[in-house]
Enzyme design. Structure first.
Site, PDB file in Angstrom:
ATOM      1  CG  ASP A   6      52.182  21.715  38.583  1.00 16.78           C
ATOM      2  OD1 ASP A   6      51.286  21.260  37.846  1.00 16.78           O
ATOM      3  OD2 ASP A   6      51.983  22.605  39.432  1.00 16.78           O
ATOM      4  CG  ASP A   8      48.524  26.531  36.363  1.00 20.18           C
ATOM      5  OD1 ASP A   8      48.974  27.358  35.546  1.00 20.18           O
ATOM      6  OD2 ASP A   8      47.550  25.795  36.115  1.00 20.18           O
ATOM      7  CB  THR A  49      49.815  21.183  33.603  1.00 19.98           C
ATOM      8  OG1 THR A  49      48.962  22.140  34.222  1.00 19.98           O
ATOM      9  CG2 THR A  49      49.553  21.175  32.111  1.00 19.98           C
ATOM     10  CG  ASN A  50      45.896  17.807  37.468  1.00 17.80           C
ATOM     11  OD1 ASN A  50      46.283  16.881  36.770  1.00 17.80           O
ATOM     12  ND2 ASN A  50      45.727  17.690  38.778  1.00 17.80           N
ATOM     13  CD  GLN A  51      45.913  23.719  32.648  1.00 18.55           C
ATOM     14  OE1 GLN A  51      45.114  24.639  32.504  1.00 18.55           O
ATOM     15  NE2 GLN A  51      46.974  23.812  33.450  1.00 18.55           N
ATOM     16  CB  SER A  52      40.064  20.907  36.384  1.00 15.50           C
ATOM     17  OG  SER A  52      40.183  22.108  37.105  1.00 15.50           O
ATOM     18  CG  ASP A 125      52.534  24.434  43.044  1.00 17.87           C
ATOM     19  OD1 ASP A 125      52.249  23.566  42.182  1.00 17.87           O
ATOM     20  OD2 ASP A 125      51.769  25.371  43.328  1.00 17.87           O
ATOM     21  NE  ARG A 128      46.252  19.298  41.745  1.00 23.42           N
ATOM     22  CZ  ARG A 128      45.537  20.246  42.312  1.00 23.42           C
ATOM     23  NH1 ARG A 128      44.782  19.981  43.343  1.00 23.42           N
ATOM     24  NH2 ARG A 128      45.562  21.461  41.854  1.00 23.42           N
TER      25      ARG A 128
END
Length: 182
Positions: A6, A8, A49-52, A125, A128
């Protein structure tokens, strides 16, 4: 081994207001050296990585690429590299299976690198991150940086066991090098 990281909270400090520019990207101490160690042991290292912030209209993909360029430069200066970056730009209200806790990015990485869940580990971390890893059967390793301590304290990991825990990415790499992850 395919090591999926991940971003962030694992590589860089997590921000409640998102990393919106290269200047806001603050790498966690020891992470670039930890990635270099993984690469020196011939592991494949990718980021999922989620980048909403893209789906929310806060930044665009060009800005995300400039943020990643800064990160990749720092990793390269330490002697490491990232084989691929997968990101889900979905806003939480418009999520797809690619957005964690969906397993889409992890499954895509395993397909791209022609490996199996037993030869893959996800280091994250947040709950999810571990849910995505559990969903496709890969090894799960929680770092206590970022949201990690809160995730561990919440008691929500019991449904995702086994989960290895390390203080930070450097300690997680120690577990991988010693074969002590679950």
């Amino acid at each position: 081994m395919l090591v999926i990281l991940d971003r962030d909270g694992v590589i860089n400090e997590d921000r409640a207001d998102f990393v919106k520019s290269p200047e806001e990207l603050v790498l966690i101490e020891g992470t670039v050296d930890a990635i270099a160690r993984l690469k020196s042991r011939n592991h494949r290292v990718v980021i999922a990585t989620n980048q909403s912030c893209i789906g929310r209209g806060i930044i665009n993909e060009e800005r995300l690429h400039s943020i990643h360029a800064k990160m990749l430069d720092a990793i390269a200066r330490a002697g490491g590299s990232i084989d691929q970056i997968y990101y889900a730009p979905d806003a939480p209200w418009a999520e797809t299976p690619m957005r964690k806790p969906g397993s889409g990015m992890l499954t895509k990485a395993m397909e791209d690198f022609k490996t199996t869940p037993s030869n893959t580990i996800m280091i994250g971390d947040s709950l999810r991150d571990l849910q995505a890893a559990y969903g496709c059967g890969v090894h799960r390793l929680l770092v206590q940086t970022g949201k990690g301590r809160k995730t561990q304290a919440d008691g929500t990991l019991k449904d995702l066991l086994p989960v290895s825990v390390a203080a930070n990415l450097s300690k997680a790499v120690d577990l991988i090098e010693d074969g002590r992850f679950i």
